[in-house]
Design a protein around this motif. Structure first.
Motif: not given
Length: 154
Positions: A1-11
């Motif tokens: 899997m590609a590296k996760i590099n952030g949290l984009t949003h909370c909804s």
């Protein structure tokens, strides 16, 4: 899997859309980024900016049932600030109640922040507030001894 590099949003879905937009935009001073609309032109989602490529999504969609910490899996979101005392004083001046701990601390005691700004168990400074829907928001300031800092080796 590609590296996760952030949290984009909370909804959040909301039963009090205008109040939620006001809270996040005007009280927390998150800049409005854009609006997505339904085919009939009504507002579907408001995007507010936390930091570069990090956002809050407010869905203009009602939910049913109670929105309290016992009835949801999510506990809170945490926003990082540079000066915890300045953040607390600014929110207090806008009439926002500051809580020393999360709602599960029965009850989370209310105290003016300048009186008690002790570090949490992770050696960071923090406090909690609630948005108009009752969602908890933690504000945190890291220290040089914060476990999040000393254990992050990237």
């Amino acid at each position: 899997m590609a590296k996760i590099n952030g949290l984009t949003h909370c909804s959040f879905r909301t039963n009090h859309f205008d109040e939620m937009v006001h809270f996040y935009r005007d009280i927390l001073e998150l800049p409005h980024l854009f609006t997505l609309r339904n085919e009939d032109g009504s507002v579907w989602i408001e995007y507010l900016k936390i930091a570069p490529r990090e956002f809050i999504e407010l869905f203009n969609e009602r939910y049913t049932g109670d929105n309290n910490w016992r009835n949801r899996a999510h506990q809170h979101i945490c926003l990082m600030v540079e000066d915890i005392v300045e953040a607390a004083r600014s929110l207090e001046a806008k009439g926002v109640m500051i809580c020393h701990g999360p709602i599960m601390e029965n009850p989370p005691y209310r105290i003016p922040y300048e009186i008690d700004h002790s570090r949490g168990k992770c050696n960071s400074y923090g406090f909690f507030v609630h948005d108009p829907e009752g969602n908890e928001i933690e504000f945190m300031q890291y220290t040089d001894e914060s476990l999040q800092v000393v254990n992050d080796h990237d």
